[in-house]
Design a protein around this motif. Sequence first.
Motif, PDB file in Angstrom:
ATOM      1  N   PHE A   3       0.746  -1.110  -0.004  1.00  0.00           N
ATOM      2  CA  PHE A   3       0.024   0.176  -0.146  1.00  0.00           C
ATOM      3  C   PHE A   3       0.875   1.146   0.085  1.00  0.00           C
ATOM      4  CE2 PHE A   3      -3.093   3.042   1.021  1.00  0.00           C
ATOM      5  CZ  PHE A   3      -4.180   2.657   0.497  1.00  0.00           C
ATOM      6  N   GLN A   4       1.863   1.371   0.693  1.00  0.00           N
ATOM      7  CA  GLN A   4       3.036   2.296   0.950  1.00  0.00           C
ATOM      8  C   GLN A   4       3.542   2.554  -0.499  1.00  0.00           C
ATOM      9  OE1 GLN A   4       5.133   1.462   4.331  1.00  0.00           O
ATOM     10  NE2 GLN A   4       3.903   2.220   5.788  1.00  0.00           N
ATOM     11  N   GLU A   5       4.010   1.503  -1.114  1.00  0.00           N
ATOM     12  CA  GLU A   5       4.656   1.589  -2.564  1.00  0.00           C
ATOM     13  C   GLU A   5       3.656   2.064  -3.457  1.00  0.00           C
ATOM     14  OE1 GLU A   5       6.726  -2.040  -3.926  1.00  0.00           O
ATOM     15  OE2 GLU A   5       6.456  -2.776  -1.839  1.00  0.00           O
ATOM     16  N   ILE A   6       2.532   1.729  -3.349  1.00  0.00           N
ATOM     17  CA  ILE A   6       1.344   2.349  -4.430  1.00  0.00           C
ATOM     18  C   ILE A   6       1.233   3.654  -4.061  1.00  0.00           C
ATOM     19  CG2 ILE A   6      -0.839   2.025  -5.068  1.00  0.00           C
ATOM     20  CD1 ILE A   6      -0.719  -0.746  -5.357  1.00  0.00           C
ATOM     21  N   SER A   7       1.166   3.971  -2.847  1.00  0.00           N
ATOM     22  CA  SER A   7       1.017   5.395  -2.409  1.00  0.00           C
ATOM     23  C   SER A   7       1.699   6.355  -2.814  1.00  0.00           C
ATOM     24  CB  SER A   7       0.608   5.361  -0.956  1.00  0.00           C
ATOM     25  OG  SER A   7      -0.477   4.927  -0.326  1.00  0.00           O
ATOM     26  N   ARG A   8       3.071   5.981  -2.966  1.00  0.00           N
ATOM     27  CA  ARG A   8       4.241   6.781  -3.517  1.00  0.00           C
ATOM     28  C   ARG A   8       4.185   7.217  -5.073  1.00  0.00           C
ATOM     29  NH1 ARG A   8       7.093   4.109   0.702  1.00  0.00           N
ATOM     30  NH2 ARG A   8       7.700   2.344  -0.792  1.00  0.00           N
ATOM     31  N   LEU A   9       3.307   6.365  -5.619  1.00  0.00           N
ATOM     32  CA  LEU A   9       3.199   6.452  -7.302  1.00  0.00           C
ATOM     33  C   LEU A   9       1.807   7.204  -7.479  1.00  0.00           C
ATOM     34  CD1 LEU A   9       4.377   2.855  -8.132  1.00  0.00           C
ATOM     35  CD2 LEU A   9       5.898   5.035  -8.214  1.00  0.00           C
ATOM     36  N   ILE A  10       1.070   8.033  -6.689  1.00  0.00           N
ATOM     37  CA  ILE A  10      -0.063   8.594  -6.871  1.00  0.00           C
ATOM     38  C   ILE A  10       0.122  10.165  -6.750  1.00  0.00           C
ATOM     39  CG2 ILE A  10      -2.242   8.949  -5.735  1.00  0.00           C
ATOM     40  CD1 ILE A  10      -2.243   5.932  -5.052  1.00  0.00           C
ATOM     41  N   ALA A  11      -0.378  11.013  -7.448  1.00  0.00           N
ATOM     42  CA  ALA A  11      -0.234  12.271  -7.559  1.00  0.00           C
ATOM     43  C   ALA A  11      -1.884  12.692  -7.563  1.00  0.00           C
ATOM     44  CB  ALA A  11       0.360  12.927  -8.451  1.00  0.00           C
ATOM     45  N   TYR A  12      -1.892  13.892  -7.522  1.00  0.00           N
ATOM     46  CA  TYR A  12      -3.492  14.367  -7.819  1.00  0.00           C
ATOM     47  C   TYR A  12      -3.711  15.613  -8.837  1.00  0.00           C
ATOM     48  CZ  TYR A  12      -4.213  12.073  -3.121  1.00  0.00           C
ATOM     49  OH  TYR A  12      -4.309  11.095  -2.078  1.00  0.00           O
ATOM     50  N   ASP A  13      -4.744  15.233  -9.386  1.00  0.00           N
ATOM     51  CA  ASP A  13      -4.997  16.257 -10.638  1.00  0.00           C
ATOM     52  C   ASP A  13      -5.549  17.698  -9.890  1.00  0.00           C
ATOM     53  OD1 ASP A  13      -7.839  15.353 -10.300  1.00  0.00           O
ATOM     54  OD2 ASP A  13      -7.701  14.533 -12.186  1.00  0.00           O
ATOM     55  N   GLU A  14      -5.974  18.463 -11.080  1.00  0.00           N
ATOM     56  CA  GLU A  14      -6.651  19.793 -10.260  1.00  0.00           C
ATOM     57  C   GLU A  14      -8.198  19.361  -9.834  1.00  0.00           C
ATOM     58  OE1 GLU A  14      -7.863  18.412 -14.730  1.00  0.00           O
ATOM     59  OE2 GLU A  14      -5.924  18.555 -13.697  1.00  0.00           O
ATOM     60  N   ARG A  15      -8.694  18.164 -10.090  1.00  0.00           N
ATOM     61  CA  ARG A  15     -10.106  18.060  -9.548  1.00  0.00           C
ATOM     62  C   ARG A  15      -9.711  17.417  -8.038  1.00  0.00           C
ATOM     63  NH1 ARG A  15     -13.825  15.090 -13.586  1.00  0.00           N
ATOM     64  NH2 ARG A  15     -11.794  13.815 -13.704  1.00  0.00           N
ATOM     65  N   GLN A  16      -8.570  17.108  -7.818  1.00  0.00           N
ATOM     66  CA  GLN A  16      -8.172  16.461  -6.502  1.00  0.00           C
ATOM     67  C   GLN A  16      -8.611  14.877  -6.555  1.00  0.00           C
ATOM     68  OE1 GLN A  16      -6.343  17.764  -4.119  1.00  0.00           O
ATOM     69  NE2 GLN A  16      -6.117  19.121  -5.492  1.00  0.00           N
ATOM     70  N   ARG A  17      -8.396  14.175  -7.770  1.00  0.00           N
ATOM     71  CA  ARG A  17      -8.597  12.938  -7.975  1.00  0.00           C
ATOM     72  C   ARG A  17      -7.101  12.389  -8.094  1.00  0.00           C
ATOM     73  NH1 ARG A  17     -13.573  11.410 -11.696  1.00  0.00           N
ATOM     74  NH2 ARG A  17     -15.217  12.441 -10.812  1.00  0.00           N
ATOM     75  N   MET A  18      -7.187  11.213  -7.683  1.00  0.00           N
ATOM     76  CA  MET A  18      -5.799  10.425  -7.717  1.00  0.00           C
ATOM     77  C   MET A  18      -5.545  10.078  -9.248  1.00  0.00           C
ATOM     78  SD  MET A  18      -6.105   7.772  -4.340  1.00  0.00           S
ATOM     79  CE  MET A  18      -7.738   7.060  -4.977  1.00  0.00           C
TER      80      MET A  18
END
Length: 168
Positions: A3-18
């Motif tokens: 879960f931590q590995e995947i979380s590190r590969l997530i950003a957020y767009d202008e609509r606050q979506r992953m």
Amino acid sequence: MIFQEISRLIAYDERQRMVPADRARLTALVDSARAQDPADYTTLRALGVGLLVLGEYGDAIHHLGRALDLAETSGMRIAASINLADAHRYSGDAATSEAICREMLALAREEVPEMVYFPLQHLGKTLIDLDRRQEAREVLQEALALRAAEGDPELITRSREALRLLDT
């Protein structure tokens, strides 16, 4: 750990979506996890979130549903359900997302008060998608207040960014 590995590969767009911060690495991690045919809550939830971020909503819903079936505590149920709500919201089914968020908000208020901010935040973003802006503002302001009381700067920032969506 996954879960931590995947979380590190997530950003957020202008609509606050992953969204993927590194699509290739996230895809490789998700493919590796999927190939192992996981049967534990943590891996299934992580895999579901990874699939959600990659836009594979049907598979995300499937894996998050399997994780939910394995949830042993109310906190685990809330976490997997909110991820499931996001999968529905991202796929265009905001009504199902709202229903899940409201159910998890009630559960959190009753059994896991320290998690109330989590379904509130996601309910607020769902209400934005449903164009119920005043209700979204109220919900997100409550989430922000709870997050501010917790003192987690990243969570506070996410709530403030969600509230800013209402000013556009």
